[in-house]
Each structure stands twice: as structure tokens, then as C-alpha cells.
Write a protein that holds these residues in place. Structure first.
Motif, PDB file in Angstrom:
ATOM      1  N   ARG A 177     -17.232 -20.084  -3.229  1.00  0.00           N
ATOM      2  CA  ARG A 177     -16.165 -19.587  -2.346  1.00  0.00           C
ATOM      3  C   ARG A 177     -16.346 -20.156  -0.934  1.00  0.00           C
ATOM      4  NH1 ARG A 177     -15.703 -14.128   0.247  1.00  0.00           N
ATOM      5  NH2 ARG A 177     -13.479 -13.798   0.502  1.00  0.00           N
ATOM      6  N   ASP A 178     -17.582 -20.159  -0.456  1.00  0.00           N
ATOM      7  CA  ASP A 178     -17.864 -20.716   0.869  1.00  0.00           C
ATOM      8  C   ASP A 178     -17.587 -22.217   0.925  1.00  0.00           C
ATOM      9  OD1 ASP A 178     -18.654 -18.223   1.741  1.00  0.00           O
ATOM     10  OD2 ASP A 178     -20.808 -18.593   1.447  1.00  0.00           O
ATOM     11  N   ILE A 179     -17.971 -22.927  -0.140  1.00  0.00           N
ATOM     12  CA  ILE A 179     -17.736 -24.373  -0.203  1.00  0.00           C
ATOM     13  C   ILE A 179     -16.245 -24.665  -0.153  1.00  0.00           C
ATOM     14  CG2 ILE A 179     -17.926 -26.420  -1.680  1.00  0.00           C
ATOM     15  CD1 ILE A 179     -20.605 -25.285  -2.695  1.00  0.00           C
ATOM     16  N   ALA A 180     -15.451 -23.895  -0.910  1.00  0.00           N
ATOM     17  CA  ALA A 180     -14.001 -24.097  -0.941  1.00  0.00           C
ATOM     18  C   ALA A 180     -13.391 -23.874   0.434  1.00  0.00           C
ATOM     19  CB  ALA A 180     -13.359 -23.163  -1.969  1.00  0.00           C
ATOM     20  N   ARG A 181     -13.817 -22.820   1.119  1.00  0.00           N
ATOM     21  CA  ARG A 181     -13.291 -22.529   2.464  1.00  0.00           C
ATOM     22  C   ARG A 181     -13.704 -23.614   3.458  1.00  0.00           C
ATOM     23  NH1 ARG A 181     -11.784 -17.028   3.925  1.00  0.00           N
ATOM     24  NH2 ARG A 181     -11.238 -15.945   2.009  1.00  0.00           N
ATOM     25  N   ASP A 182     -14.937 -24.113   3.331  1.00  0.00           N
ATOM     26  CA  ASP A 182     -15.394 -25.195   4.213  1.00  0.00           C
ATOM     27  C   ASP A 182     -14.572 -26.460   3.994  1.00  0.00           C
ATOM     28  OD1 ASP A 182     -17.312 -23.509   5.229  1.00  0.00           O
ATOM     29  OD2 ASP A 182     -18.968 -24.343   4.046  1.00  0.00           O
ATOM     30  N   ARG A 183     -14.293 -26.772   2.727  1.00  0.00           N
ATOM     31  CA  ARG A 183     -13.502 -27.971   2.411  1.00  0.00           C
ATOM     32  C   ARG A 183     -12.091 -27.857   2.971  1.00  0.00           C
ATOM     33  NH1 ARG A 183     -15.025 -29.424  -3.819  1.00  0.00           N
ATOM     34  NH2 ARG A 183     -17.189 -29.991  -3.424  1.00  0.00           N
ATOM     35  N   LEU A 184     -11.508 -26.675   2.854  1.00  0.00           N
ATOM     36  CA  LEU A 184     -10.163 -26.455   3.396  1.00  0.00           C
ATOM     37  C   LEU A 184     -10.171 -26.656   4.906  1.00  0.00           C
ATOM     38  CD1 LEU A 184      -7.214 -25.539   3.102  1.00  0.00           C
ATOM     39  CD2 LEU A 184      -8.023 -23.202   3.396  1.00  0.00           C
ATOM     40  N   ALA A 185     -11.157 -26.072   5.583  1.00  0.00           N
ATOM     41  CA  ALA A 185     -11.251 -26.205   7.037  1.00  0.00           C
ATOM     42  C   ALA A 185     -11.424 -27.674   7.429  1.00  0.00           C
ATOM     43  CB  ALA A 185     -12.421 -25.374   7.561  1.00  0.00           C
ATOM     44  N   GLU A 186     -12.234 -28.417   6.673  1.00  0.00           N
ATOM     45  CA  GLU A 186     -12.468 -29.825   6.971  1.00  0.00           C
ATOM     46  C   GLU A 186     -11.201 -30.656   6.768  1.00  0.00           C
ATOM     47  OE1 GLU A 186     -14.104 -32.930   8.528  1.00  0.00           O
ATOM     48  OE2 GLU A 186     -15.118 -30.999   8.490  1.00  0.00           O
ATOM     49  N   LEU A 187     -10.450 -30.361   5.692  1.00  0.00           N
ATOM     50  CA  LEU A 187      -9.182 -31.062   5.455  1.00  0.00           C
ATOM     51  C   LEU A 187      -8.207 -30.832   6.602  1.00  0.00           C
ATOM     52  CD1 LEU A 187      -8.204 -30.707   1.680  1.00  0.00           C
ATOM     53  CD2 LEU A 187      -8.240 -32.774   3.025  1.00  0.00           C
ATOM     54  N   ILE A 188      -8.124 -29.602   7.071  1.00  0.00           N
ATOM     55  CA  ILE A 188      -7.208 -29.282   8.168  1.00  0.00           C
ATOM     56  C   ILE A 188      -7.668 -29.981   9.447  1.00  0.00           C
ATOM     57  CG2 ILE A 188      -6.280 -27.422   9.598  1.00  0.00           C
ATOM     58  CD1 ILE A 188      -6.413 -25.641   7.072  1.00  0.00           C
ATOM     59  N   ARG A 189      -8.980 -30.015   9.690  1.00  0.00           N
ATOM     60  CA  ARG A 189      -9.488 -30.717  10.878  1.00  0.00           C
ATOM     61  C   ARG A 189      -9.154 -32.205  10.827  1.00  0.00           C
ATOM     62  NH1 ARG A 189     -14.287 -27.894   9.913  1.00  0.00           N
ATOM     63  NH2 ARG A 189     -14.216 -25.894  10.975  1.00  0.00           N
ATOM     64  N   GLN A 190      -9.237 -32.804   9.631  1.00  0.00           N
ATOM     65  CA  GLN A 190      -8.873 -34.217   9.482  1.00  0.00           C
ATOM     66  C   GLN A 190      -7.392 -34.422   9.746  1.00  0.00           C
ATOM     67  OE1 GLN A 190     -10.053 -35.596   5.611  1.00  0.00           O
ATOM     68  NE2 GLN A 190     -12.241 -35.373   6.036  1.00  0.00           N
TER      69      GLN A 190
ATOM     70  N   LEU B  95      -5.596 -32.745  11.748  1.00  0.00           N
ATOM     71  CA  LEU B  95      -5.306 -32.530  13.170  1.00  0.00           C
ATOM     72  C   LEU B  95      -5.421 -33.820  13.985  1.00  0.00           C
ATOM     73  CD1 LEU B  95      -7.146 -29.156  13.803  1.00  0.00           C
ATOM     74  CD2 LEU B  95      -4.699 -29.550  13.949  1.00  0.00           C
ATOM     75  N   VAL B  96      -6.197 -34.784  13.484  1.00  0.00           N
ATOM     76  CA  VAL B  96      -6.423 -36.029  14.214  1.00  0.00           C
ATOM     77  C   VAL B  96      -5.199 -36.934  14.081  1.00  0.00           C
ATOM     78  CG1 VAL B  96      -7.895 -38.073  14.397  1.00  0.00           C
ATOM     79  CG2 VAL B  96      -8.896 -35.859  13.805  1.00  0.00           C
ATOM     80  N   LYS B  97      -4.604 -37.264  15.228  1.00  0.00           N
ATOM     81  CA  LYS B  97      -3.442 -38.153  15.223  1.00  0.00           C
ATOM     82  C   LYS B  97      -3.905 -39.580  15.005  1.00  0.00           C
ATOM     83  CE  LYS B  97       0.138 -36.194  18.158  1.00  0.00           C
ATOM     84  NZ  LYS B  97       0.796 -36.303  19.463  1.00  0.00           N
ATOM     85  N   PRO B  98      -3.247 -40.318  14.095  1.00  0.00           N
ATOM     86  CA  PRO B  98      -3.637 -41.720  13.925  1.00  0.00           C
ATOM     87  C   PRO B  98      -3.201 -42.532  15.142  1.00  0.00           C
ATOM     88  CG  PRO B  98      -1.777 -41.187  12.504  1.00  0.00           C
ATOM     89  CD  PRO B  98      -2.187 -39.919  13.179  1.00  0.00           C
TER      90      PRO B  98
END
Length: 139
Positions: free
Chosen positions: A84-97, A99-102
Motif C-alpha cells: 500500500r505504501d509503495i503504491a502511494r509512493d509511486r502515485l506521488a512520484e508520477l504526479i511529481r513527474q 508537474l515538471v514542464k518540458p
């Protein structure tokens, strides 16, 4: 769930479903639902701006559903809480990626020197190929 200082995900946007995991684990695999399927209603999320949602959809790929949800499946460990923690971390990381404008690419013209070098190389290559003619048989 906090992603950055200004972006957080509400509880109603996340749905967790626990399913049986595949792979090693003996009897434990057959009895306990340790794998987690995290579903994030990204399209309906009021906290994500439009461009971020678009980039998130591109990053998610096959994990993005037709109704605009992002589905992550994790069955790495034999612990439900850890998955469950891994899934939430992956979701947060995807959203952070997302957020970065190309960076916008700035088109540049080739320099005069590079044009001349290219044409010179083409000319030399053509001359080499021109020498590859048929050889007349000796009488």
C-alpha cells in the motif's frame, strides 16, 4: 496525501482494493490478499491543473482508464501495508513527474561552416562511389 506544498490529494479521490498476489509465497499467496490496486480519480481531481493532468495521462500510459482514472497495481512484497505504501509512493512520484514542464525547444539554424562541411563530405562520398564502376574485361 501531500504531493507538494500546494498540491495534495483528498481521500475521496483514492480507492484501494486488495487482491490476491501471484508469485512465490506458499500457502500465504492462496489465503491472503496482499496485492493492492490503487485507483486515483485523476480526471475529476480539483487539485490538479489541466496541463498536469495531460502530462500525467501521457506518463501513465496503459494504466490510465477510459473514465480518467489512474490504476496502479503493486504486489512486490508479502506485506499488504508495505504494498500500500509503495503504491502511494509511486502515485506521488508520477504526479511529481507530471508537474515538471518540458522545456520548449528553440529552433536554430545550421552555421555556414557546418553546411560547407556537410556538402564537402557528400561530394567526397559521391566521388568514392563514382569509382565503383564496372571493370572492362581485358582482351
Amino acid at each position: 496525501m501531500r504531493i507538494t506544498d500546494d498540491i495534495s490529494i483528498e481521500d475521496w479521490e483514492l480507492t484501494e482494493q486488495f487482491i490476491r498476489a501471484s508469485g512465490p509465497g506458499g500457502q500465504n499467496v492462496n489465503k491472503v490478499s496482499t496485492a493492492v490496486e490503487l485507483r486515483f480519480e485523476a480526471e475529476r481531481s480539483p487539485n490538479l491543473p489541466g496541463p498536469v493532468k495531460t502530462r500525467l495521462r501521457r506518463l501513465a500510459g496503459r494504466r490510465w482508464t477510459k473514465d480518467g482514472a489512474l490504476v496502479l497495481q503493486v504486489d512486490e512484497t508479502r506485506s499488504q501495508a508495505r504494498n500500500r505504501d509503495i503504491a502511494r509512493d509511486r502515485l506521488a512520484e508520477l504526479i511529481r513527474q507530471a508537474l515538471v514542464k518540458p522545456k520548449r525547444r528553440i529552433a536554430t539554424k545550421p552555421t555556414l561552416g557546418s553546411k560547407k562541411r556537410r556538402l564537402k563530405a557528400k561530394k567526397e562520398r559521391g566521388e568514392v562511389k563514382a569509382l565503383r564502376g564496372k571493370v572492362d574485361p581485358a582482351p
